[in-house]
Design an enzyme around this catalytic site. Structure first.
Site, PDB file in Angstrom:
ATOM      1  N   ASP A   1       0.824  -1.209   0.000  1.00 58.71           N
ATOM      2  CA  ASP A   1       0.000   0.000   0.000  1.00 58.71           C
ATOM      3  C   ASP A   1       0.860   1.262   0.000  1.00 58.71           C
ATOM      4  O   ASP A   1       0.521   2.253  -0.645  1.00 58.71           O
ATOM      5  CB  ASP A   1      -0.925   0.011   1.219  1.00 58.71           C
TER       6      ASP A   1
ATOM      7  N   GLY B   1       2.602  -4.920  -6.864  1.00 62.07           N
ATOM      8  CA  GLY B   1       1.992  -6.205  -7.170  1.00 62.07           C
ATOM      9  C   GLY B   1       2.923  -7.365  -6.849  1.00 62.07           C
ATOM     10  O   GLY B   1       2.501  -8.401  -6.320  1.00 62.07           O
TER      11      GLY B   1
ATOM     12  N   VAL C   1       3.842   1.570  -1.323  1.00 64.14           N
ATOM     13  CA  VAL C   1       4.374   1.727  -2.677  1.00 64.14           C
ATOM     14  C   VAL C   1       3.306   2.284  -3.604  1.00 64.14           C
ATOM     15  O   VAL C   1       3.578   3.138  -4.459  1.00 64.14           O
ATOM     16  CB  VAL C   1       4.907   0.374  -3.196  1.00 64.14           C
TER      17      VAL C   1
ATOM     18  N   ASP D   1      -6.283   5.255  -8.574  1.00 61.48           N
ATOM     19  CA  ASP D   1      -6.324   5.333 -10.041  1.00 61.48           C
ATOM     20  C   ASP D   1      -7.083   6.576 -10.480  1.00 61.48           C
ATOM     21  O   ASP D   1      -6.677   7.281 -11.411  1.00 61.48           O
ATOM     22  CB  ASP D   1      -7.004   4.097 -10.634  1.00 61.48           C
TER      23      ASP D   1
END
EC number: 2.7.8.-
Length: 261
Positions: A48, A89, A50, A110
């Site tokens: 989170d 990820g 990152v 996003d």
């Protein structure tokens, strides 16, 4: 700005990083970045964190450079932070984490990144770019992108599949805009005429987003009508079944009363 499905527990949605890197490049950079991801984990950094840093970098690149017309360097900064898509990820996979919170944070940030990018374009055209029409187009790209994403999320939240992708989704909007912005920035290095790529890209994204919005609204309307018709048919069938059952149970009772008489 976006983790893989398995690691973040959400539906497959194209992210900026995934859009800008094909599957072979992603596989290569995943191998390269795995040691770095492991190093961050050992240092106690979470996926989170990152994701937040990656989004902050994109926002900074868009809002610091784009309003000044520095499209090349702004795009370079944004592209560098796109690799956070792969790092967070990778970290989540190594940690074996999958959470609704990660999916929520991912999707929310996003939208923040999208708003910063198109907001940066709008600020440039409202200021040094001196073009109110392109400023309005940039704002439309920003707003329509948010609404396009909302229509799918809202449709799915009320139980509809929203089985349509549309002409221009988030990945296409960002890749077209960022690639055009990066090349348009080369105008300051003496490349003639290339500055017109960004206005063309913004018009393409605006029209494409409008078409996509219409496609999704029409799809939700159709799917909603089909779902309601199916529910009504099912209710009618259940009602008939109860009616038939009630008649059958009433008849023996009537015959019994006749017999008693």
């Amino acid at each position: 700005m976006g983790q893989p499905v398995a690691s973040r527990g959400r539906a497959a949605t194209p992210t900026l990083g995934k859009a800008m890197l094909n599957k072979y490049a992603r596989a290569f950079f995943t191998r390269v970045l795995t040691p770095f991801a492991a190093f961050l984990i050992r240092r106690g950094v979470s996926p989170d964190t990152v994701t937040l840093i990656g989004t902050a970098g994109v926002v900074a690149g868009a809002l610091v450079f784009y309003p000044r017309g520095e499209f090349f360097w702004g795009t370079v900064v944004i592209t560098l932070f796109v690799f956070s898509d792969l790092v967070d990820g990778n970290m989540a996979r190594q940690l074996g984490r999958s959470s609704r919170w990660g999916a929520f944070l991912d999707s929310t940030l996003d939208r923040v990144a999208d708003g910063a990018i198109f907001g940066g374009f709008a600020l440039w055209y409202a200021g040094g770019g001196n073009d109110n029409v392109l400023c309005a187009v940039s704002i439309f790209c920003l707003a329509s992108g948010q609404v396009v994403s909302y229509t799918k999320a809202r449709g799915e939240s009320i139980g509809l599949p929203v089985a349509v992708n549309g002409l221009v989704e988030r990945a296409e909007r960002l890749v077209v805009s960022l690639v055009a912005a990066g090349f348009a920035g080369l105008h300051k290095f003496g490349v003639p005429g290339i500055q017109y790529l960004l206005p063309i890209a913004l018009w393409i994204v605006a029209v494409g987003s409008l078409v996509t919005l219409i496609q999704r609204v029409v799809t939700v309307r159709r799917e909603s009508a089909e779902a309601e018709a199916e529910a009504e048919a099912q209710a009618e069938a259940e009602s008939k079944g109860k009616g038939t059952g009630g008649g059958a149970s009433a008849r023996p009772g009537a015959e019994g009363r006749e017999a008693a008489k």
